[in-house]
Design a protein around this motif. Structure first.
Motif, PDB file in Angstrom:
ATOM      1  N   UNK A 258       0.824  -1.216   0.000  1.00  0.00           N
ATOM      2  CA  UNK A 258       0.000   0.000   0.000  1.00  0.00           C
ATOM      3  C   UNK A 258       0.855   1.262   0.000  1.00  0.00           C
ATOM      4  N   UNK A 259       2.036   1.203   0.592  1.00  0.00           N
ATOM      5  CA  UNK A 259       2.902   2.383   0.630  1.00  0.00           C
ATOM      6  C   UNK A 259       3.728   2.490  -0.653  1.00  0.00           C
ATOM      7  N   UNK A 260       4.266   1.369  -1.114  1.00  0.00           N
ATOM      8  CA  UNK A 260       5.143   1.389  -2.281  1.00  0.00           C
ATOM      9  C   UNK A 260       4.354   1.480  -3.590  1.00  0.00           C
ATOM     10  N   UNK A 261       3.366   0.620  -3.758  1.00  0.00           N
ATOM     11  CA  UNK A 261       2.525   0.595  -4.962  1.00  0.00           C
ATOM     12  C   UNK A 261       1.057   0.634  -4.546  1.00  0.00           C
ATOM     13  N   UNK A 262       0.557   1.815  -4.208  1.00  0.00           N
ATOM     14  CA  UNK A 262      -0.815   1.903  -3.689  1.00  0.00           C
ATOM     15  C   UNK A 262      -1.875   1.297  -4.605  1.00  0.00           C
ATOM     16  N   UNK A 263      -1.744   1.476  -5.897  1.00  0.00           N
ATOM     17  CA  UNK A 263      -2.753   0.962  -6.817  1.00  0.00           C
ATOM     18  C   UNK A 263      -2.829  -0.562  -6.776  1.00  0.00           C
ATOM     19  N   UNK A 264      -1.698  -1.223  -6.562  1.00  0.00           N
ATOM     20  CA  UNK A 264      -1.682  -2.682  -6.535  1.00  0.00           C
ATOM     21  C   UNK A 264      -2.411  -3.239  -5.318  1.00  0.00           C
ATOM     22  N   UNK A 265      -2.380  -2.507  -4.220  1.00  0.00           N
ATOM     23  CA  UNK A 265      -3.064  -2.993  -3.017  1.00  0.00           C
ATOM     24  C   UNK A 265      -4.573  -3.075  -3.234  1.00  0.00           C
ATOM     25  N   UNK A 266      -5.126  -2.192  -4.049  1.00  0.00           N
ATOM     26  CA  UNK A 266      -6.558  -2.253  -4.332  1.00  0.00           C
ATOM     27  C   UNK A 266      -6.904  -3.505  -5.137  1.00  0.00           C
ATOM     28  N   UNK A 267      -6.004  -3.890  -6.039  1.00  0.00           N
ATOM     29  CA  UNK A 267      -6.251  -5.104  -6.808  1.00  0.00           C
ATOM     30  C   UNK A 267      -6.156  -6.341  -5.922  1.00  0.00           C
ATOM     31  N   UNK A 268      -5.299  -6.327  -4.904  1.00  0.00           N
ATOM     32  CA  UNK A 268      -5.163  -7.491  -4.024  1.00  0.00           C
ATOM     33  C   UNK A 268      -6.359  -7.655  -3.090  1.00  0.00           C
TER      34      UNK A 268
ATOM     35  N   UNK B  43      -6.695   5.022  -8.313  1.00  0.00           N
ATOM     36  CA  UNK B  43      -5.505   5.251  -7.495  1.00  0.00           C
ATOM     37  C   UNK B  43      -4.252   5.335  -8.369  1.00  0.00           C
ATOM     38  N   UNK B  44      -4.177   4.528  -9.414  1.00  0.00           N
ATOM     39  CA  UNK B  44      -3.036   4.586 -10.329  1.00  0.00           C
ATOM     40  C   UNK B  44      -2.954   5.940 -11.013  1.00  0.00           C
ATOM     41  N   UNK B  45      -4.089   6.463 -11.422  1.00  0.00           N
ATOM     42  CA  UNK B  45      -4.109   7.794 -12.046  1.00  0.00           C
ATOM     43  C   UNK B  45      -3.649   8.846 -11.046  1.00  0.00           C
ATOM     44  N   UNK B  46      -4.101   8.742  -9.817  1.00  0.00           N
ATOM     45  CA  UNK B  46      -3.685   9.675  -8.772  1.00  0.00           C
ATOM     46  C   UNK B  46      -2.195   9.523  -8.462  1.00  0.00           C
ATOM     47  N   UNK B  47      -1.713   8.295  -8.482  1.00  0.00           N
ATOM     48  CA  UNK B  47      -0.321   8.029  -8.146  1.00  0.00           C
ATOM     49  C   UNK B  47       0.644   8.527  -9.223  1.00  0.00           C
ATOM     50  N   UNK B  48       0.187   8.708 -10.427  1.00  0.00           N
ATOM     51  CA  UNK B  48       1.062   9.156 -11.504  1.00  0.00           C
ATOM     52  C   UNK B  48       1.618  10.557 -11.262  1.00  0.00           C
ATOM     53  N   UNK B  49       0.957  11.324 -10.436  1.00  0.00           N
ATOM     54  CA  UNK B  49       1.483  12.636 -10.085  1.00  0.00           C
ATOM     55  C   UNK B  49       2.284  12.508  -8.798  1.00  0.00           C
ATOM     56  N   UNK B  50       3.350  13.236  -8.701  1.00  0.00           N
ATOM     57  CA  UNK B  50       4.208  13.148  -7.519  1.00  0.00           C
ATOM     58  C   UNK B  50       3.482  13.654  -6.279  1.00  0.00           C
TER      59      UNK B  50
ATOM     60  N   UNK C 117       0.272  13.457  -5.784  1.00  0.00           N
ATOM     61  CA  UNK C 117      -0.797  12.527  -5.454  1.00  0.00           C
ATOM     62  C   UNK C 117      -0.323  11.242  -4.807  1.00  0.00           C
ATOM     63  N   UNK C 118       0.981  10.966  -4.866  1.00  0.00           N
ATOM     64  CA  UNK C 118       1.488   9.713  -4.304  1.00  0.00           C
ATOM     65  C   UNK C 118       1.180   9.565  -2.815  1.00  0.00           C
ATOM     66  N   UNK C 119       1.464  10.561  -1.968  1.00  0.00           N
ATOM     67  CA  UNK C 119       1.130  10.396  -0.539  1.00  0.00           C
ATOM     68  C   UNK C 119      -0.367  10.218  -0.301  1.00  0.00           C
ATOM     69  N   UNK C 120      -1.171  10.915  -1.072  1.00  0.00           N
ATOM     70  CA  UNK C 120      -2.627  10.777  -0.934  1.00  0.00           C
ATOM     71  C   UNK C 120      -3.056   9.368  -1.327  1.00  0.00           C
ATOM     72  N   UNK C 121      -2.499   8.867  -2.412  1.00  0.00           N
ATOM     73  CA  UNK C 121      -2.825   7.510  -2.862  1.00  0.00           C
ATOM     74  C   UNK C 121      -2.365   6.474  -1.841  1.00  0.00           C
ATOM     75  N   UNK C 122      -1.203   6.693  -1.246  1.00  0.00           N
ATOM     76  CA  UNK C 122      -0.691   5.748  -0.247  1.00  0.00           C
ATOM     77  C   UNK C 122      -1.574   5.739   0.995  1.00  0.00           C
ATOM     78  N   UNK C 123      -1.999   6.906   1.450  1.00  0.00           N
ATOM     79  CA  UNK C 123      -2.891   6.966   2.610  1.00  0.00           C
ATOM     80  C   UNK C 123      -4.234   6.306   2.313  1.00  0.00           C
TER      81      UNK C 123
END
Length: 66
Positions: free
Chosen positions: A6-16, A26-33, A35-41
């Motif tokens: 969830x911290x390293x690859x937030x989008x992958x945790x949703x798939x799991x 979440x992947x779209x959000x994570x693509x921005x630097x 948005x990464x902390x928001x996606x991780x939270x």
């Protein structure tokens, strides 16, 4: 392990945890630097809710058996 993902690859945790639409968002959000902390939270909260739901289901199943 899911918390680490969830911290390293937030989008992958949703798939799991079985939420692919949230994973794509979440992947779209994570693509921005920024948005990464928001996606991780968001992913950390989602994983925590997943584990809480599993605990509650097990508890309810135990209570039904009695």
């Amino acid at each position: 392990m899911r918390y680490f993902i969830a911290v390293i690859l937030p989008w992958l945790s949703f798939f799991t945890i079985g939420k692919p639409i949230s994973g794509i968002i979440c992947l779209i959000l994570q693509l921005t630097l920024i948005g990464w902390p928001v996606a991780a939270l968001w992913a950390l909260f989602a994983v925590q809710n997943y584990f809480a739901d599993r605990r509650n289901e097990e508890l309810m199943e135990t209570l039904r058996r009695k």
